[in-house]
Every structure is written in C-alpha cells, then in structure tokens.
Design an enzyme around this catalytic site. Structure first.
Site, short mmCIF file in Angstrom:
data_model
loop_
_atom_site.label_atom_id
_atom_site.label_comp_id
_atom_site.label_asym_id
_atom_site.label_seq_id
_atom_site.Cartn_x
_atom_site.Cartn_y
_atom_site.Cartn_z
CB CYS A 189 8.95 14.68 -27.00
SG CYS A 189 9.03 12.90 -26.88
CB THR A 242 -1.29 -21.62 -26.02
OG1 THR A 242 -0.58 -22.78 -26.46
CG2 THR A 242 -2.25 -21.98 -24.89
N GLY A 280 -4.88 -4.86 -31.66
CA GLY A 280 -5.37 -4.22 -32.89
C GLY A 280 -4.28 -4.20 -33.95
CB THR A 281 -0.63 -3.52 -33.73
OG1 THR A 281 -0.83 -2.27 -33.08
CG2 THR A 281 0.55 -3.43 -34.67
CD GLN A 300 -9.33 5.06 -30.71
OE1 GLN A 300 -10.12 5.45 -29.87
NE2 GLN A 300 -8.05 4.86 -30.44
CG ASN A 306 -5.85 6.95 -33.89
OD1 ASN A 306 -6.13 6.79 -35.08
ND2 ASN A 306 -4.62 7.17 -33.48
CB SER A 353 -7.56 -3.28 -29.74
OG SER A 353 -6.61 -3.38 -28.72
CG HIS A 387 -5.66 -1.53 -25.09
ND1 HIS A 387 -5.21 -0.23 -25.03
CD2 HIS A 387 -5.24 -2.02 -26.27
CE1 HIS A 387 -4.54 0.03 -26.14
NE2 HIS A 387 -4.54 -1.03 -26.91
#
Ligand code: PLP
Length: 378
Positions: free
Chosen positions: A321, A233, A69-70, A175, A145, A195, A197
């Site tokens: 974090c 490829t 997607g990026t 998404q 997202n 994307s 995944h």
C-alpha cells in the site's frame, strides 16, 4: 473466508496440529533437563531431526532448528566477514537475504547482486562473471516467493564449487521445502533454509541445513543447544509439529502437487471463459505449481485486493500500500516489468486445501471487479 495466499503462509495440516497439541500438553519438559521427563523431550527432538533429515536427504546432525526462515537466512548471511569475505546473491531474493546482504555491502564487503531474465531466472554466465577464484559465500533462492521461478540450483552450485572448493553455496528453499522433492546432496548445496509455516506446519519454527564440514560460526550464544550453534531452549512441540507436517507433505507430495496443478488449470480456464484479459508474469518452463503472479488488463492490483478482501477473499500484491513507487516489487522490477504492469499485478497462490468452489468464488469477484472497472472507464 477463501484463502489464496499460500505463499505467504499455509493452514496447518491435521497431523501438524495434533502433534503440536500432543507435545504441548504431554511432553513439555526441557530437553536439556537430565531427568526422564526432560530426556523424553530430547528423544522427541532427535526423532524430529531424523524425520526432517530423511525428507531432504540430509544426515540428522546437519539439521539445526531455528525460529523461522528469516533467522536461517540471517545466520547464513552473517557469516560474510568470517571465513568468507565476499558474497554473491540475486536481485530477487526475499528481504531475509537481501537486507543482510545490503548491510554487509554497506560495511564494505564485496557483494554482487545477480540480475535475472524476464522469467526471473539467474543465468549461469552471470554467476560465472562474479567468481574470481576467491572463497565466496553464494546464496541463490530455490523457488521465488512472488513468481514461483525455480532456479537451476544444481548447476549454479557446481559452477561456484568449481571456481574455489572453499566457496559455499546456500539456497533459501523456504518456498520449496515440502512442495517439491529436495535432496541436498543431489542439489550440491552447503546450506539450505526452510520454514514450517510454508508447508502446513506451525509459525515461529524453521531449520537450517548445514553440510558436515561446512564450518559456520554459531548464531546465538547461550546454553549451548543445537551443538552450541544456536542456543535457546528448543520449542519441542513446534519442532515435532514441523517434522510431522513435512513428513505428511512429503508422503503426499504427488497427490497434493497434482491437485494444485488441477486447481491452477481450473482457475486459468475459468478466467478465460469469463473473457478476463490477463498475462502471467514469469510464465517460463520453471514456474512452481500454484504460484500465479498475474497482470490483469486495466486492473489496479491493490484495488482488486481490497475489493476481494471486502468479501473475505485473500490474495496478495507485490507492492505494499501507501507509496507504490517506493514499494513496487523488487522481483518484478528485476524481471524488467513496467511500473504499470507491476501495478496491475496480483499474486494468487494455491495450496493443498483449495477447491474448485474456492476458485468459482474468486473468479466471480474478479469478474465483478472487471465489470465495475469497465463501467468506470466509460
Ligand atoms: N524466504 C522466502 C523465499 C520466503 O518466502 C519467506 C517468507 O515469506 C522467508 C524467507 C521468511 O520466512 P519466515 O516467514 O519463516 O521468516
């Protein structure tokens, strides 16, 4: 392991895994080779393109395979400075759009970043204000997202095209594809990113829909694959696996959607039953099923995440974090949430394989966290 981070990535479906294994093992030819083994790989590639196009109402020649997607998003934003000298996007995009947009702005191009309301919705008036009659490249995500807000893409695209017929409209649908019905012609978009995944396909593969007649510049130069637009490829096994994953999710969409909704309802009812105080961030009418950004009363979102992680339960937080103040979710900030509310928020994203048992485990540990927090507060 109990997995509630389906907006980050999803488990591969059985059909996607089978497809990946079958092609990797038996059809590993290079689709550009001119002997039979290569030609058979090329046939699988084109079959995948037809399957994907069919799932989103596109023509096969309008589907270009990318690595993720990026990459699809970057390809689009990199066009600013070619046929389009200015752009419009929103403050709540994924960084795959935001960072290239900011780079273009730093290079001197005029880029507008649209605000959103408390639900994460882009107002039609806001987009209208940025339009000047000049040809613009506009990118507004279909489904967010972090909070799951679904934009009125069809209306926004209409406004943009009406302002200037040379303007183009892109939507980051990473998404949404494989989760909600999508027809690129009905949406009226010129480009759309996806994307694999995110819809139970493999990682490292995605696609960009480019409407015929929308003349983008090539993204990667080399051997001329993907109609000379994106050389390299092709990963035929990943592409076929992506196509089978999308086909499977599309065929079973209503059943999957109903189950995700049922799990979401069960989760919210279970939290209420345990008297856990919470509010959903961006709980408007246009929230996607399964993406729950929840602010818990008196919780530290990261603390909850870490505690759940100790019990092998996966959720996510908007702020990564280390330094909270620098990493607070730009999406929640754009929606006007206070720092303390953002810090008490987590994202729980439900997927097709989640069960009531998973939710019972999750709620049990959220309740324990609440009890510990209450004792600590005494
Ligand atoms: N756009 C959105 C809305 C996303 O949620 C993501 C991934 O989280 C991306 C783009 C990037 O996709 P990928 O991980 O395939 O590069």
């Amino acid at each position: 392991m109990v997995y509630f981070d389906n907006a980050a990535t999803t488990a591969m479906s059985e059909v996607a895994l089978d497809a990946l294994m079958e092609i990797s093992s038996n059809q590993y030819g290079n689709p550009s080779s001119i002997y039979g083994f290569g030609k058979r790989a090329k046939e699988i590639l084109e079959k995948s393109r037809r399957i994907i196009a069919g799932c989103i109402g596109a023509d096969p020649e309008e589907i270009y395979f990318t690595s993720c997607g990026t990459e699809s998003d970057n390809w689009v934003m990199n066009q600013i400075g070619s046929a389009w000298n200015s752009g419009v996007t929103t403050m709540i995009e994924h960084h795959a759009i935001l960072y290239p947009a900011k780079k273009k702005a730093a290079e001197g191009y005029n880029i507008d970043f649209l605000p959103v309301d408390e639900y994460g919705m882009v107002k039609e008036g806001a987009i209208q204000k940025t339009l000047t009659g000049e040809p613009k490249l506009v990118s507004v995500m279909l489904q967010n997202n972090e909070v799951g807000t679904i934009q009125h893409i069809q209306n926004l695209a209409k406004i943009v095209h009406k302002d200037n017929e040379k303007s183009v409209f892109h939507t980051d649908a990473v998404q949404a594809v494989g989760h909600i019905p999508i027809d690129v012609k009905t949406l009226g978009v010129d480009m759309l990113s996806a994307s694999a995944h995110k819809f139970n396909g493999p990682k490292g593969i995605g696609f960009l829909y480019i409407r015929k007649g929308c003349n983008l510049q090539a993204f990667i130069l080399g051997g001329g694959q993907e109609s000379k637009m994106r050389s390299g490829t092709e990963s035929v096994a990943s592409i076929y696996s992506m196509a089978k994953a999308l086909e499977d999710n599309t065929t079973n969409m209503s059943t999957i959607h109903a189950n995700v909704l049922l799990m979401e309802k069960y989760l919210l009812e279970s939290l209420k039953r345990e008297d856990i105080q919470f509010e959903i961030n961006g709980a408007g009418d246009n929230r996607a099923a399964g993406i729950l950004n929840i602010a818990f009363d008196n919780f530290d979102g990261e603390g909850l995440l870490n505690m759940l992680d100790m019990h092998d339960i996966c959720i996510s937080v908007g702020s990564a974090c280390n330094s909270k103040s620098q990493n607070r979710s730009h999406v929640l900030q754009a929606m006007g949430l206070s720092d303390s509310r953002i810090d008490s928020s987590v994202r729980i994203s439900i997927g097709r394989y989640n069960t009531e048992k998973d939710i019972d485990i999750l709620v049990k540990w959220i309740k324990k966290y609440r009890d510990i927090t209450m004792i600590a507060d005494l």
